[in-house]
Design a protein around this motif. Sequence first.
Motif, PDB file in Angstrom:
ATOM      1  N   ARG A   1      -6.326   7.490  -0.123  1.00  0.00           N
ATOM      2  CA  ARG A   1      -5.711   6.280  -0.685  1.00  0.00           C
ATOM      3  C   ARG A   1      -4.708   6.591  -1.781  1.00  0.00           C
ATOM      4  O   ARG A   1      -4.237   5.702  -2.474  1.00  0.00           O
ATOM      5  CB  ARG A   1      -6.805   5.347  -1.222  1.00  0.00           C
TER       6      ARG A   1
ATOM      7  N   ARG B   1      -5.079   7.832  -4.696  1.00  0.00           N
ATOM      8  CA  ARG B   1      -5.441   7.385  -6.041  1.00  0.00           C
ATOM      9  C   ARG B   1      -6.176   8.503  -6.748  1.00  0.00           C
ATOM     10  O   ARG B   1      -6.962   9.214  -6.142  1.00  0.00           O
ATOM     11  CB  ARG B   1      -6.367   6.158  -5.969  1.00  0.00           C
TER      12      ARG B   1
ATOM     13  N   ALA C   1     -12.230   4.565  -8.144  1.00  0.00           N
ATOM     14  CA  ALA C   1     -11.216   4.514  -7.083  1.00  0.00           C
ATOM     15  C   ALA C   1     -11.150   3.122  -6.457  1.00  0.00           C
ATOM     16  O   ALA C   1     -10.415   2.910  -5.492  1.00  0.00           O
ATOM     17  CB  ALA C   1     -11.538   5.560  -6.024  1.00  0.00           C
TER      18      ALA C   1
END
Lengths: 258, 527
Positions: free
Chosen positions: B149, B151, B199
């Motif tokens: 993702r 992140r 996250a």
Amino acid sequence: MKIIASYNIKGGVGKTATAVNLAYLSAREGYRTLIWDLDPQGAATYYFRVKPKVKGGTKALVSGHQDLDDLVKGTDFERLDLLPADFSYRNMDLLLEDNKRPTKQLQKLLAPMAIAYDYVFLDCPPSISLVSENVFRASHALLVPMIPTTLSARTLAQLQDFLEGHDGLGKTNLMPFFSMVDRRKHLHLHLMESLPQSFPSFLKTSIPYATEVERMGITRMPLPAYAPSSNPVTRAYEALWQEIKAGIKGSAMWATAG
Amino acid sequence: MNEFDQAYLVPDGTDLQGIKDALEARCRIGEDEPRHLLRRFHDTFDWSLYLAGGVLEERIDGHQRVMMWRDLNDEVPVLACELDRDLGFAADLPPGPDTERLARLLGIRRLLPLLDVHSRILTWRLLNEDDKTIARLELEQNRYDDKARERQGPISTRLRLHAVKGYEADFRDTARLLNEELGLSLVRTELLLEALASAGRKPGDYSSQLNFRLDPDRRADATTKEILLHLLNTIEVNVPGTRDNLDSEFLHDLRVAVRRTRSALTQIKDVFAPDVVEQYKDAFGWIGEFTGPVRDLDVYLLDFNAYQACLPEPLRPHLEPLRDFIHAHYGEEQKNLVEHLDSKRFRDLLRDWRAFLEAPVPESSVVPNAMRPVMAVANDRIWTMYRRVRKEGRAMTPASPAEDMHELRKSCKKLRYLIEFFDSLYPKQEVRQLVKLLKVLLDNLGKFQDLAVQADHLREMAQRMRDEDRASTDTLLTMGILVGDLLEHQHRAREEFAEIFAGFDSDEHQGLFKSLFDAQKRQGKGA
Ligand SMILES: Nc1ncnc2c1ncn2[C@@H]1O[C@H](COP(=O)(O)OP(=O)(O)OP(=O)(O)O)[C@@H](O)[C@H]1O
Ligand SMILES: [Mg+2]
């Protein structure tokens, strides 16, 4: 669990240096390792910076009243533990005699450690005694460091006589090797040629004489922890360890002892 | 947590030097070179390890790479072993009795990386007067990295205290210092959970199970949208895994959610405008179609060993070319599938469908069931479908054509989906019993149909393998044996039907259906 003793009737031949350095290498390789300092002088204990003291003294230990595991100290190195010396070990012979099977007591005391350790090293005091007989019976390998002199050859012969003269010791996995070798000395070179011929189990690796080894007393660490593998003595100990491991696996003792 | 291994939380903004100073006031400290530790957490796409209370870490510490399986919130591993390969399916695990338990938990699913935690570790060794280490402290500064993702960010710093064997008193002294004098408290949150939370993820954030809590009095159209929205989420969650084909379960779950969507659209009748139903029924039918070929190949691959096992030993090797053939065509079918998933048509479809589902229902509607309480609609639909199943099943004779069996299977599936959509409206235990009953019946009907389809398919593949010159006579003959075997099982399923249906249609079960769906219907009317 395999038990390896470092032993010689004679003093000052490198028994403690051998036990300490090999135990360190064993742990570094990933084996859970214990070193038991059986010498009341406590040299191995000193190298690992541990206080030479055993709770309850030799009496509690030998009688089995004190769990070995509770006496063990972690060293500064991963997977390497130490069972310290105690000054009262000098009376160990007398206390062993009080047991039902006085020559097998050490083996019995060590048996429960099998779940926690892969290798146990015994650093022995110089003498031939009930303690040493216990050590012989418990060991899967009996390392005998010896300085290449004529006198040493005689003590090795004495040791062999002793083993052969005692029931059940004839098959002891005797592993003599040369220690503190000075290649400048003619006599050393000569004996290194001849002696192994009469002792087929003689190890191929020998440990050279080097002042780095003496520094163990100053650094208070096993040699390979401060001298890198590029150092010839460190390399010699590494080779010795590999040869011993292979020798234990290949021996017939392996099937019966432990 | 181990009695002699403790982890303390170091709050943001703590003066780290202050901690060290406080320790140094007590004893000398040896400091090791800082080192880097990578923890990569793994689980299956449906979190089977997490749901079983476990965590699987791959740890890379210097040149050491180990796998650790442990309980949540527990640092002491159930299983720890060196890792010389990448994690994937159960068969890829290092062998050993402990990994077998892990393998059983994984089943056919694949381990996928969840996220990484990077730690910079500073080791302080507490020394006594001989400079002997008597306790170890590891200051662990952590960052999570959720690669998938894109992140990443910091997570809490932890201070770990490890005892040295034989120096437990020093450990306790140090623990007291950290806790009482420095005010540090023990970590209570599992590192993985903290990293996931940072996250923006929830563990177990994916489940293909329907798990609704429906309000019986809510409008039927609004409730149906809620059900369909959940199904849409399931479809979307499974798209990336299906595209990357990390595990056949992604595609499987996507297809089940698509089938359920069509079923909800057509079976929860008269809650939406007819043109909406028509349009999306076709659109989801299209998804079912283009995802079919890869699923068929998946099924073959998953069942391949079982196929092979039912052949006589000497013939088994002859089946290998079929596996090769499937593998050879797999790539092409998967590529085709990905093209569809990446198409504008597919993206627009999901976007428009979501827009429709998320829009509020009209204040008033002329569609007959739209504004009725969902309970009443559910009773109607389930009762009607149940009666259809009963009628079709009772009319079945050994001479009935295969099409009748197929029709009955469709009705049964519709009934099962309806009951599952609405199960929270009914007493749990009874509903569960009925679903189980339906599963047995569906299993039988499914065998009858699927085995025939598979036999057909195998024949077709044999033909293609011959055309492509990929099959020896032995292979073709072996496939022939397999076809015979499948048809025999199919035949057996047909023979077993009567008895299984009779079990379904027992007086007791009839009464159960009636009391749940018919009696309530009458009550609903009376109210
Ligand atoms: N290879 C070597 N080169 C130089 N010095 C060595 C070597 N091996 C051991 N020494 C030194 O020789 C002395 C005796 O060694 P060590 O303590 O290992 O022998 P030991 O057989 O255990 O003695 P003791 O019988 O007193 O227990 C020590 O000072 C040690 O540092
Ligand atoms: Mg000594």
